[in-house]
Motif scaffolding. Structure first.
Motif, PDB file in Angstrom:
ATOM      1  N   LEU A 196       0.829  -1.190   0.000  1.00  0.00           N
ATOM      2  CA  LEU A 196       0.000   0.000   0.000  1.00  0.00           C
ATOM      3  C   LEU A 196       0.871   1.249   0.000  1.00  0.00           C
ATOM      4  CD1 LEU A 196      -2.691  -0.974   2.667  1.00  0.00           C
ATOM      5  CD2 LEU A 196      -2.620  -1.527   0.229  1.00  0.00           C
ATOM      6  N   SER A 197       0.373   2.286  -0.648  1.00  0.00           N
ATOM      7  CA  SER A 197       1.067   3.569  -0.669  1.00  0.00           C
ATOM      8  C   SER A 197       0.124   4.659  -0.188  1.00  0.00           C
ATOM      9  CB  SER A 197       1.540   3.914  -2.087  1.00  0.00           C
ATOM     10  OG  SER A 197       2.433   2.948  -2.578  1.00  0.00           O
ATOM     11  N   CYS A 198       0.703   5.679   0.406  1.00  0.00           N
ATOM     12  CA  CYS A 198      -0.077   6.828   0.852  1.00  0.00           C
ATOM     13  C   CYS A 198       0.734   8.078   0.541  1.00  0.00           C
ATOM     14  CB  CYS A 198      -0.377   6.744   2.334  1.00  0.00           C
ATOM     15  SG  CYS A 198      -1.280   8.179   2.978  1.00  0.00           S
ATOM     16  N   ALA A 199       0.250   8.858  -0.407  1.00  0.00           N
ATOM     17  CA  ALA A 199       0.931  10.083  -0.807  1.00  0.00           C
ATOM     18  C   ALA A 199       0.284  11.268  -0.108  1.00  0.00           C
ATOM     19  CB  ALA A 199       0.855  10.250  -2.320  1.00  0.00           C
ATOM     20  N   ALA A 200       1.103  12.065   0.543  1.00  0.00           N
ATOM     21  CA  ALA A 200       0.615  13.235   1.265  1.00  0.00           C
ATOM     22  C   ALA A 200       0.954  14.504   0.497  1.00  0.00           C
ATOM     23  CB  ALA A 200       1.232  13.286   2.662  1.00  0.00           C
ATOM     24  N   SER A 201       0.029  15.431   0.493  1.00  0.00           N
ATOM     25  CA  SER A 201       0.266  16.710  -0.169  1.00  0.00           C
ATOM     26  C   SER A 201      -0.327  17.821   0.689  1.00  0.00           C
ATOM     27  CB  SER A 201      -0.352  16.718  -1.568  1.00  0.00           C
ATOM     28  OG  SER A 201      -1.750  16.510  -1.491  1.00  0.00           O
ATOM     29  N   GLY A 202       0.128  19.032   0.431  1.00  0.00           N
ATOM     30  CA  GLY A 202      -0.335  20.164   1.224  1.00  0.00           C
ATOM     31  C   GLY A 202       0.623  20.445   2.364  1.00  0.00           C
ATOM     32  N   ARG A 203       0.079  20.977   3.447  1.00  0.00           N
ATOM     33  CA  ARG A 203       0.898  21.388   4.583  1.00  0.00           C
ATOM     34  C   ARG A 203       1.223  20.198   5.462  1.00  0.00           C
ATOM     35  NH1 ARG A 203      -1.239  26.790   7.338  1.00  0.00           N
ATOM     36  NH2 ARG A 203       0.786  26.493   8.337  1.00  0.00           N
ATOM     37  N   THR A 204       2.179  19.424   5.014  1.00  0.00           N
ATOM     38  CA  THR A 204       2.543  18.210   5.741  1.00  0.00           C
ATOM     39  C   THR A 204       3.650  18.441   6.752  1.00  0.00           C
ATOM     40  OG1 THR A 204       4.111  17.593   4.029  1.00  0.00           O
ATOM     41  CG2 THR A 204       1.862  16.773   3.788  1.00  0.00           C
ATOM     42  N   LYS A 257       9.364  12.207  -1.241  1.00  0.00           N
ATOM     43  CA  LYS A 257       8.110  12.117  -1.997  1.00  0.00           C
ATOM     44  C   LYS A 257       6.887  12.236  -1.094  1.00  0.00           C
ATOM     45  CE  LYS A 257      10.050   9.263  -5.678  1.00  0.00           C
ATOM     46  NZ  LYS A 257       9.937   7.992  -6.442  1.00  0.00           N
ATOM     47  N   ASN A 258       7.107  12.484   0.200  1.00  0.00           N
ATOM     48  CA  ASN A 258       5.983  12.582   1.148  1.00  0.00           C
ATOM     49  C   ASN A 258       5.053  11.379   1.037  1.00  0.00           C
ATOM     50  OD1 ASN A 258       6.782  14.940   2.356  1.00  0.00           O
ATOM     51  ND2 ASN A 258       5.357  16.246   1.241  1.00  0.00           N
ATOM     52  N   THR A 259       5.654  10.213   0.978  1.00  0.00           N
ATOM     53  CA  THR A 259       4.882   8.991   0.776  1.00  0.00           C
ATOM     54  C   THR A 259       5.240   7.960   1.838  1.00  0.00           C
ATOM     55  OG1 THR A 259       4.764   9.381  -1.604  1.00  0.00           O
ATOM     56  CG2 THR A 259       4.318   7.155  -0.847  1.00  0.00           C
ATOM     57  N   VAL A 260       4.216   7.293   2.325  1.00  0.00           N
ATOM     58  CA  VAL A 260       4.391   6.214   3.283  1.00  0.00           C
ATOM     59  C   VAL A 260       3.900   4.913   2.644  1.00  0.00           C
ATOM     60  CG1 VAL A 260       3.644   5.310   5.522  1.00  0.00           C
ATOM     61  CG2 VAL A 260       4.186   7.716   5.273  1.00  0.00           C
ATOM     62  N   PHE A 261       4.581   3.831   2.943  1.00  0.00           N
ATOM     63  CA  PHE A 261       4.252   2.535   2.365  1.00  0.00           C
ATOM     64  C   PHE A 261       3.926   1.542   3.473  1.00  0.00           C
ATOM     65  CE2 PHE A 261       5.710   3.917  -1.704  1.00  0.00           C
ATOM     66  CZ  PHE A 261       6.804   4.725  -1.461  1.00  0.00           C
ATOM     67  N   LEU A 262       3.122   0.569   3.123  1.00  0.00           N
ATOM     68  CA  LEU A 262       2.867  -0.560   4.000  1.00  0.00           C
ATOM     69  C   LEU A 262       3.029  -1.828   3.182  1.00  0.00           C
ATOM     70  CD1 LEU A 262       2.030  -1.346   6.922  1.00  0.00           C
ATOM     71  CD2 LEU A 262      -0.303  -1.596   6.040  1.00  0.00           C
ATOM     72  N   GLN A 263       4.140  -2.509   3.395  1.00  0.00           N
ATOM     73  CA  GLN A 263       4.383  -3.790   2.739  1.00  0.00           C
ATOM     74  C   GLN A 263       3.755  -4.878   3.581  1.00  0.00           C
ATOM     75  OE1 GLN A 263       5.976  -4.538  -0.259  1.00  0.00           O
ATOM     76  NE2 GLN A 263       5.245  -6.627   0.137  1.00  0.00           N
ATOM     77  N   MET A 264       2.835  -5.607   2.988  1.00  0.00           N
ATOM     78  CA  MET A 264       2.095  -6.639   3.718  1.00  0.00           C
ATOM     79  C   MET A 264       2.423  -8.009   3.119  1.00  0.00           C
ATOM     80  SD  MET A 264      -1.582  -4.712   4.152  1.00  0.00           S
ATOM     81  CE  MET A 264      -1.963  -4.828   2.402  1.00  0.00           C
ATOM     82  N   ASN A 265       3.046  -8.841   3.911  1.00  0.00           N
ATOM     83  CA  ASN A 265       3.415 -10.190   3.485  1.00  0.00           C
ATOM     84  C   ASN A 265       2.655 -11.222   4.311  1.00  0.00           C
ATOM     85  OD1 ASN A 265       5.323  -9.048   1.713  1.00  0.00           O
ATOM     86  ND2 ASN A 265       6.921  -9.093   3.284  1.00  0.00           N
ATOM     87  N   SER A 266       2.651 -12.437   3.824  1.00  0.00           N
ATOM     88  CA  SER A 266       1.987 -13.544   4.530  1.00  0.00           C
ATOM     89  C   SER A 266       0.575 -13.154   4.950  1.00  0.00           C
ATOM     90  CB  SER A 266       2.810 -13.952   5.769  1.00  0.00           C
ATOM     91  OG  SER A 266       4.111 -14.331   5.400  1.00  0.00           O
TER      92      SER A 266
END
Length: 125
Positions: free
Chosen positions: A19-27, A75-84
């Protein structure tokens, strides 16, 4: 502030998704970014969080060792790598951002004023 989550889908048990989450604006007020999930008929629950500065990570016991949260500050982006993945991981996953500096509060939805729209993860057995 806008948070845009993506990457959900249908996967078989044992599979992986990112999963990816891109943030924009006043972060610049963000101190933590988190992932939460909500299964049908259940409350929204904490999954993982990452401190924006320093990168310290925190996980719910149910995903520890299977999920990994990371960030790309440039890139103001957070990821969630989900395995198993397991069928019980099926839920709508939300990313969230907040200014809290209190580690003990990062599992609470109330600590995050900014939320993405959610992305559905379905794990089939």
């Amino acid at each position: 502030v806008q948070l845009q989550a993506s990457g959900g889908g249908l996967v078989q048990a044992g599979g992986s998704l990112r999963l990816s989450c891109a943030a924009s604006g006043r972060t610049n007020s963000f101190r933590f970014m988190g992932w939460f999930r909500q299964a049908p008929g259940k409350d929204r629950e904490f999954v993982a969080a990452i401190r924006w500065s320093g990168g310290h990570t925190y996980y719910a016991d149910s995903v520890k060792g299977r999920f990994t949260i990371s960030r790309d500050n440039a890139k103001n982006t957070v990821f969630l790598q989900m395995n198993s993945l397991k069928p019980e991981d099926t839920a709508v996953y939300y990313c969230a951002g907040g200014p809290t500096l209190i580690v003990s509060s990062i599992m609470s939805t109330h600590s995050y004023p900014y939320w993405g729209q959610g992305t559905l993860v379905t794990v089939s057995s």
